[in-house]
Motif scaffolding. Structure first.
Motif, PDB file in Angstrom:
ATOM      1  N   THR A  19       0.688  -1.180  -0.056  1.00  0.00           N
ATOM      2  CA  THR A  19       0.157   0.083   0.067  1.00  0.00           C
ATOM      3  C   THR A  19       0.825   1.265  -0.154  1.00  0.00           C
ATOM      4  N   HIS A  20       1.977   1.375   0.575  1.00  0.00           N
ATOM      5  CA  HIS A  20       2.795   2.395   0.883  1.00  0.00           C
ATOM      6  C   HIS A  20       4.018   1.969   0.076  1.00  0.00           C
ATOM      7  N   GLU A  21       4.339   2.591  -1.157  1.00  0.00           N
ATOM      8  CA  GLU A  21       5.440   2.858  -1.747  1.00  0.00           C
ATOM      9  C   GLU A  21       5.918   4.079  -2.140  1.00  0.00           C
ATOM     10  N   ALA A  22       6.825   4.679  -1.235  1.00  0.00           N
ATOM     11  CA  ALA A  22       7.186   5.999  -1.217  1.00  0.00           C
ATOM     12  C   ALA A  22       8.461   6.075  -1.891  1.00  0.00           C
ATOM     13  N   THR A  23       8.566   7.096  -2.545  1.00  0.00           N
ATOM     14  CA  THR A  23       9.777   7.372  -3.872  1.00  0.00           C
ATOM     15  C   THR A  23      10.017   8.813  -3.534  1.00  0.00           C
ATOM     16  N   THR A  24      11.160   9.500  -4.082  1.00  0.00           N
ATOM     17  CA  THR A  24      11.368  10.744  -4.020  1.00  0.00           C
ATOM     18  C   THR A  24      11.156  11.304  -5.410  1.00  0.00           C
ATOM     19  N   VAL A  25      10.863  12.606  -5.503  1.00  0.00           N
ATOM     20  CA  VAL A  25      10.681  13.427  -6.796  1.00  0.00           C
ATOM     21  C   VAL A  25      11.383  14.888  -6.600  1.00  0.00           C
ATOM     22  N   GLU A  26      11.849  15.107  -7.538  1.00  0.00           N
ATOM     23  CA  GLU A  26      12.778  16.199  -7.632  1.00  0.00           C
ATOM     24  C   GLU A  26      12.156  17.484  -8.248  1.00  0.00           C
ATOM     25  N   PHE A  30      14.596  21.307  -5.208  1.00  0.00           N
ATOM     26  CA  PHE A  30      13.979  20.688  -4.069  1.00  0.00           C
ATOM     27  C   PHE A  30      13.715  19.229  -4.225  1.00  0.00           C
ATOM     28  N   CYS A  31      13.899  18.429  -3.247  1.00  0.00           N
ATOM     29  CA  CYS A  31      13.468  17.098  -3.491  1.00  0.00           C
ATOM     30  C   CYS A  31      12.251  16.607  -2.593  1.00  0.00           C
ATOM     31  N   ILE A  32      11.317  16.141  -2.856  1.00  0.00           N
ATOM     32  CA  ILE A  32      10.006  15.675  -1.890  1.00  0.00           C
ATOM     33  C   ILE A  32       9.891  14.231  -2.098  1.00  0.00           C
ATOM     34  N   ALA A  33       9.485  13.641  -0.771  1.00  0.00           N
ATOM     35  CA  ALA A  33       9.138  12.309  -0.732  1.00  0.00           C
ATOM     36  C   ALA A  33       7.674  12.210  -0.891  1.00  0.00           C
ATOM     37  N   ARG A  34       7.261  11.095  -1.829  1.00  0.00           N
ATOM     38  CA  ARG A  34       5.866  10.858  -1.911  1.00  0.00           C
ATOM     39  C   ARG A  34       5.421   9.457  -1.983  1.00  0.00           C
ATOM     40  N   CYS A  35       4.269   9.208  -1.577  1.00  0.00           N
ATOM     41  CA  CYS A  35       3.735   7.903  -1.622  1.00  0.00           C
ATOM     42  C   CYS A  35       2.540   7.613  -2.450  1.00  0.00           C
ATOM     43  N   PRO A  42       7.959  16.995   3.407  1.00  0.00           N
ATOM     44  CA  PRO A  42       8.141  18.598   3.200  1.00  0.00           C
ATOM     45  C   PRO A  42       9.284  18.538   2.114  1.00  0.00           C
ATOM     46  N   ALA A  43       9.312  19.515   1.288  1.00  0.00           N
ATOM     47  CA  ALA A  43      10.381  20.121   0.320  1.00  0.00           C
ATOM     48  C   ALA A  43      11.812  20.020   1.045  1.00  0.00           C
ATOM     49  N   ARG A  44      12.675  19.384   0.526  1.00  0.00           N
ATOM     50  CA  ARG A  44      14.037  19.397   1.104  1.00  0.00           C
ATOM     51  C   ARG A  44      14.944  19.789   0.109  1.00  0.00           C
TER      52      ARG A  44
END
Length: 62
Positions: A19-26, A30-35, A42-44
């Protein structure tokens, strides 16, 4: 010609995905973790912190 009834054909079941498949998006600098569940971190500026956010979400949501 053989007429196959739907009751005779087993339904195609897709393989179970987590159900939870978290990845990062640029996004720019900034880089954001999304699921898949809709969560986003938060944007990092640090990609490493965004990956840590994604890993934390995967373990806390399980």
């Amino acid at each position: 010609m053989y007429d196959q009834h739907t009751a005779e054909v087993p339904p195609a079941v897709p393989p179970a995905r987590p159900t939870h498949e978290a990845t990062t998006v640029e996004r720019g600098s900034f880089c954001i973790a999304r699921c898949r569940c809709g969560w986003s971190g938060p944007a990092r500026r640090s990609r490493d912190l965004a990956r840590t956010d994604a890993a934390d979400h995967r373990t806390s949501a399980s």
